[in-house]
Design a protein around this motif. Structure first.
Motif, mmCIF file in Angstrom:
data_model
loop_
_atom_site.group_PDB
_atom_site.id
_atom_site.type_symbol
_atom_site.label_atom_id
_atom_site.label_comp_id
_atom_site.label_asym_id
_atom_site.label_seq_id
_atom_site.Cartn_x
_atom_site.Cartn_y
_atom_site.Cartn_z
ATOM 1 N N SER A 1 19.878 26.662 -60.099
ATOM 2 C CA SER A 1 20.172 25.602 -59.039
ATOM 3 C C SER A 1 20.883 24.375 -59.754
ATOM 4 C CB SER A 1 18.738 25.190 -58.746
ATOM 5 O OG SER A 1 17.802 24.676 -59.690
ATOM 6 N N LEU A 2 21.541 23.787 -58.802
ATOM 7 C CA LEU A 2 22.374 22.522 -59.093
ATOM 8 C C LEU A 2 21.947 21.372 -58.066
ATOM 9 C CD1 LEU A 2 24.576 21.253 -60.852
ATOM 10 C CD2 LEU A 2 26.237 22.146 -59.184
ATOM 11 N N THR A 3 21.663 20.527 -58.796
ATOM 12 C CA THR A 3 21.582 19.243 -57.913
ATOM 13 C C THR A 3 22.486 18.207 -58.476
ATOM 14 O OG1 THR A 3 19.049 19.619 -57.310
ATOM 15 C CG2 THR A 3 19.671 17.306 -56.893
ATOM 16 N N VAL A 4 23.387 17.467 -57.381
ATOM 17 C CA VAL A 4 24.065 16.563 -57.820
ATOM 18 C C VAL A 4 23.647 15.454 -57.194
ATOM 19 C CG1 VAL A 4 26.609 15.738 -57.493
ATOM 20 C CG2 VAL A 4 25.935 18.119 -58.078
ATOM 21 N N SER A 5 23.508 14.305 -57.361
ATOM 22 C CA SER A 5 22.893 12.978 -56.707
ATOM 23 C C SER A 5 23.444 11.846 -57.236
ATOM 24 C CB SER A 5 21.395 13.069 -56.760
ATOM 25 O OG SER A 5 21.020 12.799 -58.153
ATOM 26 N N GLN A 6 23.449 10.831 -56.480
ATOM 27 C CA GLN A 6 23.523 9.478 -56.938
ATOM 28 C C GLN A 6 22.676 8.536 -56.080
ATOM 29 O OE1 GLN A 6 26.941 6.910 -55.004
ATOM 30 N NE2 GLN A 6 27.423 6.337 -57.190
ATOM 31 N N ASN A 7 21.991 7.708 -57.025
ATOM 32 C CA ASN A 7 21.093 6.761 -56.713
ATOM 33 C C ASN A 7 21.543 5.154 -56.664
ATOM 34 O OD1 ASN A 7 19.071 8.762 -56.347
ATOM 35 N ND2 ASN A 7 18.775 8.635 -58.550
ATOM 36 N N SER A 8 21.280 4.405 -55.529
ATOM 37 C CA SER A 8 21.627 3.043 -55.606
ATOM 38 C C SER A 8 20.138 2.560 -55.631
ATOM 39 C CB SER A 8 22.550 2.674 -54.514
ATOM 40 O OG SER A 8 23.609 3.553 -54.443
ATOM 41 N N ARG A 9 19.768 1.323 -56.009
ATOM 42 C CA ARG A 9 18.887 0.618 -55.971
ATOM 43 C C ARG A 9 19.071 -0.924 -56.138
ATOM 44 N NH1 ARG A 9 16.619 -0.616 -61.247
ATOM 45 N NH2 ARG A 9 18.109 0.199 -62.912
ATOM 46 N N PHE A 10 18.176 -1.589 -55.836
ATOM 47 C CA PHE A 10 18.075 -3.290 -55.603
ATOM 48 C C PHE A 10 17.806 -3.756 -56.857
ATOM 49 C CE2 PHE A 10 16.855 -7.198 -54.087
ATOM 50 C CZ PHE A 10 18.140 -7.702 -53.475
ATOM 51 N N ASN B 1 19.292 9.703 -47.923
ATOM 52 C CA ASN B 1 17.818 9.193 -48.100
ATOM 53 C C ASN B 1 18.201 7.456 -48.097
ATOM 54 O OD1 ASN B 1 16.621 11.520 -47.894
ATOM 55 N ND2 ASN B 1 16.111 11.458 -49.935
ATOM 56 N N ASP B 2 17.422 6.762 -47.249
ATOM 57 C CA ASP B 2 17.806 5.100 -47.418
ATOM 58 C C ASP B 2 16.542 4.711 -47.022
ATOM 59 O OD1 ASP B 2 19.218 2.908 -47.561
ATOM 60 O OD2 ASP B 2 20.459 3.276 -45.538
ATOM 61 N N ASP B 3 16.335 3.655 -47.880
ATOM 62 C CA ASP B 3 15.008 2.666 -47.853
ATOM 63 C C ASP B 3 15.565 1.318 -47.631
ATOM 64 O OD1 ASP B 3 12.737 1.807 -48.258
ATOM 65 O OD2 ASP B 3 12.136 2.646 -50.425
ATOM 66 N N LEU B 4 14.910 0.982 -46.522
ATOM 67 C CA LEU B 4 15.405 -0.653 -45.967
ATOM 68 C C LEU B 4 13.943 -1.659 -45.886
ATOM 69 C CD1 LEU B 4 17.386 1.283 -44.342
ATOM 70 C CD2 LEU B 4 18.610 -0.785 -44.548
ATOM 71 N N ASN B 5 14.079 -2.800 -45.822
ATOM 72 C CA ASN B 5 12.971 -3.668 -45.085
ATOM 73 C C ASN B 5 13.544 -4.546 -44.292
ATOM 74 O OD1 ASN B 5 11.565 -3.092 -48.258
ATOM 75 N ND2 ASN B 5 10.196 -3.929 -46.532
ATOM 76 N N TYR B 6 12.731 -5.028 -43.114
ATOM 77 C CA TYR B 6 13.201 -5.555 -41.859
ATOM 78 C C TYR B 6 12.402 -6.859 -41.883
ATOM 79 C CZ TYR B 6 14.188 -6.729 -37.170
ATOM 80 O OH TYR B 6 14.634 -7.445 -36.269
ATOM 81 N N ASP B 7 13.055 -8.020 -41.687
ATOM 82 C CA ASP B 7 12.570 -9.313 -41.803
ATOM 83 C C ASP B 7 11.421 -9.343 -42.769
ATOM 84 O OD1 ASP B 7 14.140 -10.070 -39.739
ATOM 85 O OD2 ASP B 7 12.586 -9.807 -38.015
ATOM 86 N N SER B 8 11.719 -9.105 -43.911
ATOM 87 C CA SER B 8 10.519 -9.401 -45.173
ATOM 88 C C SER B 8 10.962 -10.263 -46.233
ATOM 89 C CB SER B 8 10.537 -7.718 -45.768
ATOM 90 O OG SER B 8 11.905 -7.309 -46.284
ATOM 91 N N ARG B 9 9.921 -10.430 -46.898
ATOM 92 C CA ARG B 9 10.035 -11.594 -48.177
ATOM 93 C C ARG B 9 10.989 -10.912 -49.139
ATOM 94 N NH1 ARG B 9 7.748 -16.262 -47.475
ATOM 95 N NH2 ARG B 9 5.756 -16.201 -46.013
ATOM 96 N N HIS B 10 11.961 -11.666 -49.774
ATOM 97 C CA HIS B 10 12.770 -11.105 -50.933
ATOM 98 C C HIS B 10 11.848 -10.988 -52.093
ATOM 99 C CE1 HIS B 10 16.059 -11.257 -53.913
ATOM 100 N NE2 HIS B 10 16.852 -11.114 -52.731
ATOM 101 N N PRO B 11 12.223 -9.749 -52.884
ATOM 102 C CA PRO B 11 11.324 -9.612 -53.945
ATOM 103 C C PRO B 11 11.391 -10.601 -55.077
ATOM 104 C CG PRO B 11 13.076 -8.054 -53.804
ATOM 105 C CD PRO B 11 13.167 -8.857 -52.610
ATOM 106 N N PHE B 12 12.689 -11.375 -55.361
ATOM 107 C CA PHE B 12 12.674 -12.147 -56.317
ATOM 108 C C PHE B 12 12.524 -13.838 -55.832
ATOM 109 C CE2 PHE B 12 15.939 -8.772 -57.139
ATOM 110 C CZ PHE B 12 15.115 -7.958 -57.859
ATOM 111 N N PHE C 1 22.438 9.781 -52.201
ATOM 112 C CA PHE C 1 23.076 10.950 -51.663
ATOM 113 C C PHE C 1 22.828 11.917 -52.639
ATOM 114 C CE2 PHE C 1 25.484 7.076 -50.554
ATOM 115 C CZ PHE C 1 25.770 7.384 -49.293
ATOM 116 N N PHE C 2 22.656 12.981 -52.015
ATOM 117 C CA PHE C 2 22.579 14.340 -53.061
ATOM 118 C C PHE C 2 23.116 15.665 -52.254
ATOM 119 C CE2 PHE C 2 18.576 14.592 -50.225
ATOM 120 C CZ PHE C 2 18.581 15.922 -50.079
ATOM 121 N N ILE C 3 23.455 16.730 -53.219
ATOM 122 C CA ILE C 3 23.631 18.017 -52.890
ATOM 123 C C ILE C 3 22.789 18.823 -53.537
ATOM 124 C CG2 ILE C 3 25.327 19.827 -52.589
ATOM 125 C CD1 ILE C 3 27.583 17.622 -52.163
ATOM 126 N N LYS C 4 22.148 19.829 -52.860
ATOM 127 C CA LYS C 4 21.189 20.646 -53.713
ATOM 128 C C LYS C 4 21.598 22.001 -53.445
ATOM 129 C CE LYS C 4 16.410 22.126 -53.586
ATOM 130 N NZ LYS C 4 15.103 21.519 -53.096
#
Length: 844
Positions: free
Chosen positions: A270-279, A806-817, A832-835
C-alpha cells in the motif's frame, strides 16, 4: 441491543431497538410494499411441521468437469449436472407457508471453486435492484446463503447478492449476531431477464476456512428476500420460531472431496500520499492576544505499508502487517459529547483487525483493537483445528509515543526553559517515539453439540502503563430455547489510580475483577432474560473497553412477539419490559430504571411504537473528585480548597420519567425515513459546562463563577433523532440526518446545552466498484463543519484506489488565540490524500 426474532439482522422483518434508557433506536435496512392479493401467507402456527426427507438428508454436491463462465446467464451445459435446491418456504411474514415466487438454487464444485447459482422467478419491472456499494444491498431484493463450513452450529459465513450480483458478506456467530466487516474474495454476476433474475457465484475455496473430505458435512441455509411483499423472506429449509438458533436448523451439504488444498500467500502493498494543512500561531507566545494565526501546509508525506497473509491450510491463517495502511477513508460518525462523563465506544474499521475479529470477541469487551492506535508491526494467527479455535495477536504500537507537532513544539519550549520544577509537558519527554507492546491470546473449545468454553489473555505494556488480563468464558445451550453464558476476568495493572479518599493520583499496583452471566429463554412468542455484569474499582482492560468501574448491572427482560399476519393492518406487534438496577461494590445503589415498550409492524414496511420509563438516579462526589473525608474543604468556595460538590450534601438524587415515540417507513426503493422523539424528565445536568456557547448555569456557577464547585442538578432533556434517504436513480443516493438534544435545568431555568448535529451524505455509484462520495457534518455546539470528498475504486478486497479531500472549519466561532469572535468560516485543518493498494495472491 436486542433483536426480537430468531433471525439475523440482514433477514429481519422488524426493527432492533435499544433497551437501555440512554440508547437510541436503531433500524436495520428494511423495505416493503403492499402484499399480493393472492398471497398464501398466513399467521397460522406451523410448529408441527415435518422436514421432508429430501431436506432432512445431506445433499451431495456434484463435481464439475469444467468451470462455468460467471456471467449470470446459466446457459452452459455444466449447470445441468448441478444439485438443485427448490421448494422454498416463506418464513417471514408467513410461517413455513408457500412463497409468493419460486426460487431455485444450483450447486456444484471443482477442485478450486464452489459454484452457486440462484434462479429467482419474478416480474422484471418489479424487481428492486440498484448499483450499490458492497455490503449496502439490503434495501434491494436479494438472495444469499449461510455456510457453516465446520458444521459446528456456532459460526457461519453468510453471503447475500442483489439482482445485479453485488455482494454483502460477513460472519454470523450464534449468540453474538452478524459482522459485515468481513469481505470474501469471490466472483459474482447477476442479470435481470424476462422471467426474473439470476445470480451466479464462484467462491475460491482458499477464501474460506473449512473442513472438507469424505464424510464431512457443511451446514447450509439459502434465502431470498422480496421487498415488495411485506419484506417477504423465503428459506430453503423450514424455520421454527420456537428454536432460538439459526444454524441448528440448517440443511447439510456433502460430497466436497478432492478439493485442491493450496498453501496461499497474499501480499497487499500500500501507498498513501498526503499533505496536511493546519492552523498555527504566527506570532510569539507573548503576543498571542493579537495573533491572527495562519494556515501552514506541511510537507507531502509518503507512507509505504505491507499487509501479508499466509494460509498454510484450509483452517488456519497467519497475518502480518508492517507499517500497515491504517488511514481511515471515512471518519467516525459525530456523536453528542455534551454532558458525558464516561468514554464513548467507536467501532473498529481497519481491515487488518477486522478479519477474524470474531474469534477475539467475548461477552465482555476485553479486546477492542482500537486500543492499538498506530502499529509499526502486527502479527496475527487464527484458525480452528478439530474442536479447538485459537487466535494469537501481537503488536508494537507507536501511537502512545507519536506526539503531534504542536505537542513536540510545546515540549521543546518547556525544556529550553531549564526550569527546576518540570511541569506535566516537560515530563512527557520520556514518552516521545516510544512504543507500547500488546499481546492477545484466545483459545476456545467446542463442548458437545452447541456448547463452548474458552479462555482469554491480554497484555499491554508502556511506560507507567502496564496491564495483564486473564479470564474464562462459556456458552451452553440447555435446550432449543434456552442458553446460559458467562465470563469472568481478572486483571492486574501497574498504573496511576485516583483515590477519592485522599484526592491523589498514585502510581501503584491495582488488581481487578469482572464478571458477566446471562440466562436467556427465547420462545416463539414469549421470551425472557436475566443478565448481570460487574467491574471492581481497580479493573482495567487496556486492550479492551469499559465504560464504568466499581459497578454492578443487574437486568431482567420479558417480551411477547405476536405471530405476524400480512393480511392485517397491524402485521405484528412486540411488547416488552426491561428493568435494571445498578449499584457499586460498597452496596450503594446509584440507578434503577424500568422500561415498557410497544412496537407495531405495519404494511408498506412501516413501523411505529413508543416506550415509557421510570427510574431513579444518584450521583456521589467521589465519582467526580476527592471526598470531603480526604481533607477539609470549602463547599462554598472557589479557591484551591474548594469541595468537589457545592453545598452541604455530598450526593444528588433524581426521580426520572422518560417518554419516547418512534416511527419509520421504507415504502419504495427511492424513499425511506425514521424518527424518534424522547422527553426525559429529571435528567441530570452534570454541571461540566459545554464550551463558550453554554457555560455552566448551575446555582453555584451563577453565584460564584465558572470555577465554583460542581453543582449537578435536575432538568428536562428533549431529544430528537431522524433521517431521510432518497434514491432518485439506481446510481445516486442521498441522505440527511439530525441528532438534536436540549437540556434545561429546573433550579435556574437556564439551558445547560443545546446541540444539533446535521449530516448530509451523497453517493454516486458509477459501477459496483467505482463511486464518488461527499459527506458534510455540522455540529452547532462548537460551530464545526467537517467535509469529506472521496473518489474510490474498489474492484475486490485488498485492491483499492482512493483520492480524497477532508476539510475542518468553524463558523462564527471564537478565535483559538485571540478569543475574539470570528465571523464566517475559519479553517482549522485540511488534508489531501491518495491511497492505493493491490492484492497479490498465489497458491502453491
Amino acid at each position: 441491543m436486542r433483536i426480537y426474532l430468531n433471525l439475523p439482522r440482514s433477514i429481519l422483518l422488524v426493527l432492533s431497538l435499544a433497551l437501555c434508557a440512554n440508547a437510541q433506536t436503531t433500524t436495520t435496512p428494511l423495505a416493503a410494499a403492499t402484499p399480493r392479493p393472492d398471497s398464501t401467507a398466513t399467521a397460522k402456527p406451523r410448529e408441527s411441521f415435518v422436514v421432508p426427507p429430501e431436506k432432512s438428508q445431506p445433499v451431495t454436491i456434484p463435481k464439475f468437469d469444467k468451470p462455468p463462465i460467471i456471467d449470470g446467464k446459466l446457459d452452459e451445459e455444466v449447470w445441468q449436472k448441478a444439485a438443485v435446491l427448490k421448494d422454498f418456504y416463506q418464513i417471514q411474514p408467513g410461517d413455513n407457508t408457500p412463497p409468493s415466487k419460486p426460487t431455485e438454487v444450483l450447486i456444484g464444485f471443482d477442485p478450486r471453486f464452489l459454484y452457486i447459482a440462484f434462479k429467482a422467478t419474478d416480474e422484471p419491472d418489479k424487481v428492486r435492484a440498484t448499483v450499490a456499494k458492497r455490503d449496502n444491498i439490503f434495501n434491494d431484493d436479494y438472495v444469499g446463503f449461510m455456510l457453516d463450513t465446520f458444521n459446528d452450529k456456532r459460526k457461519a459465513f453468510e453471503v447475500f447478492f442483489n439482482p445485479l450480483g453485488i455482494q454483502g458478506d460477513g460472519i454470523i456467530t450464534e449468540g453474538r449476531g452478524e459482522d459485515f466487516s468481513v469481505d470474501l474474495l469471490m466472483e459474482s454476476k447477476g442479470i435481470i431477464h424476462e422471467t426474473g433474475f439470476n445470480v451466479e457465484i464462484a467462491i475460491p475455496f482458499k477464501s474460506l476456512r473449512f473442513e472438507a473430505g469424505k464424510g464431512k458435512l457443511w451446514g447450509a441455509h439459502f434465502f431470498r428476500r422480496i421487498k415488495r411483499f411485506e419484506n417477504e423472506l423465503d428459506s430453503w429449509m423450514p424455520f421454527s420460531r420456537s428454536i432460538d438458533s439459526n444454524l441448528s436448523q440448517a440443511g447439510h451439504l456433502t460430497g466436497l472431496e478432492g478439493i485442491s488444498v493450496e498453501r496461499t500467500i497474499e501480499l497487499i502493498p500500500s501507498l498513501t500520499v498526503s499533505q496536511n494543512s493546519r492552523f498555527v500561531p504566527s506570532l510569539q507566545p507573548d503576543a498571542r492576544e493579537i495573533d491572527p494565526g495562519r494556515i501552514v501546509n506541511e510537507p507531502v508525506t509518503l507512507d509505504l505499508g505491507l499487509t501479508a497473509k499466509f494460509i498454510p491450510s484450509s483452517a488456519v491463517t497467519v497475518d502480518l502487517a508492517i507499517n500497515p495502511d491504517f488511514a481511515q477513508v471515512e471518519a467516525d460518525q459525530l456523536v453528542v459529547t455534551a454532558n458525558q462523563r464516561f468514554p464513548i465506544f467507536f467501532p473498529e474499521k481497519r481491515p487488518f483487525f477486522l478479519e477474524g475479529i470474531d474469534i477475539f470477541q467475548t461477552p465482555i469487551t476485553a479486546v477492542h483493537t482500537r486500543a492499538i492506535v498506530d502499529p509499526d508491526l502486527a502479527v496475527k494467527t487464527t484458525g480452528k483445528l478439530g474442536r479447538n479455535t485459537f487466535g494469537l495477536m501481537v503488536a508494537s504500537d507507536n501511537g502512545p509515543g507519536n506526539f503531534s507537532a504542536d505537542d513536540r513544539g510545546a515540549l521543546h519550549a518547556c525544556l529550553d526553559l531549564r526550569t527546576v520544577k518540570l511541569d506535566e509537558v516537560c515530563n512527557a519527554e520520556r514518552f516521545v517515539d516510544k512504543n507500547a507492546y500488546i499481546g492477545v491470546l484466545r483459545l476456545k473449545r467446542d463442548v458437545g453439540k452447541e456448547n463452548s468454553i474458552g479462555m482469554l489473555a491480554t497484555s499491554y505494556s508502556f511506560i507507567e502503563k502496564h496491564n495483564q488480563l486473564l479470564g474464562i468464558d462459556g456458552r451452553f445451550r440447555l435446550d432449543k430455547q434456552t442458553t446460559l453464558s458467562f465470563q469472568t476476568l481478572g486483571t492486574t495493572s501497574r498504573n496511576f489510580f485516583f483515590d477519592p479518599n485522599d484526592g491523589v493520583d498514585r502510581y501503584r499496583t491495582g488488581n481487578g475483577f469482572a464478571y458477566l452471566t446471562s440466562y436467556v429463554r427465547a420462545g416463539r412468542n414469549w421470551g425472557w432474560e436475566l443478565y448481570g455484569e460487574g467491574f471492581t474499582q481497580d479493573y482495567r482492560a487496556d486492550v479492551g473497553f469499559v465504560q464504568r468501574t466499581n459497578s454492578n448491572f443487574n437486568f431482567a427482560f420479558i417480551r411477547y412477539n405476536s405471530d405476524p399476519n400480512p393480511k392485517k393492518k397491524i402485521i405484528s406487534y412486540h411488547i416488552h419490559n426491561a428493568t435494571h438496577v445498578d449499584y457499586d461494590w460498597q452496596g450503594r445503589m446509584y440507578i434503577w430504571e424500568t422500561e415498557n415498550l410497544v412496537e407495531l409492524q405495519l404494511p408498506r414496511n412501516s413501523y411505529m411504537g413508543g416506550w415509557w420509563e421510570t427510574g431513579y438516579e444518584r450521583l456521589f462526589d467521589h465519582e467526580f473528585g476527592p471526598t470531603r473525608e480526604a481533607k477539609p474543604c470549602n463547599p462554598f468556595g472557589v479557591d484551591d480548597n474548594k469541595c468537589t460538590f457545592f453545598g452541604e450534601s455530598t450526593e444528588r438524587a433524581s426521580n426520572k420519567q422518560h417518554l419516547s415515540f418512534f416511527m419509520g417507513s421504507n415504502p419504495s426503493k427511492k424513499f425511506q425515513f425514521n424518527a424518534q422523539v424522547t422527553h426525559r424528565w429529571g435528567h441530570f445536568d452534570l454541571d461540566f459546562g459545554n464550551g463558550d456557547k453554554y457555560p455552566r448555569v448551575s446555582p453555584a456557577a451563577l453565584l460564584l463563577g465558572q470555577d465554583a464547585p460542581l453543582d449537578p442538578g435536575r432538568g428536562n432533556l428533549l431529544q430528537f433523532n431522524g433521517s431521510v434517504s432518497y434514491q432518485p436513480t439506481n446510481e445516486l443516493r442521498a441522505s440527511f440526518s439530525i441528532n438534536s438534544q436540549r437540556l434545561k435545568r429546573y433550579d435556574t431555568d437556564r439551558v445547560a446545552f443545546k446541540v444539533n448535529i446535521f449530516t448530509l451524505r451523497g453517493t454516486y455509484q458509477f459501477t459496483k466498484a467505482t463511486f464518488a462520495r461527499l459527506i458534510l457534518d455540522y455540529n452547532t455546539l462548537n460551530s464545526r463543519l467537517r467535509s469529506q470528498a472521496l473518489l474510490g475504486w474498489t474492484p475486490s478486497p485488498g485492491t483499492a484506489f482512493y483520492a480524497g479531500y477532508n476539510d475542518d472549519l468553524n463558523y462564527d466561532s471564537r478565535h483559538p488565540f485571540t478569543t475574539q469572535l470570528v465571523p464566517g468560516f475559519r479553517r482549522n485543518a485540511r488534508t489531501f490524500f491518495i491511497k492505493m493498494s493491490y492484492l497479490l495472491r498465489r497458491g502453491f
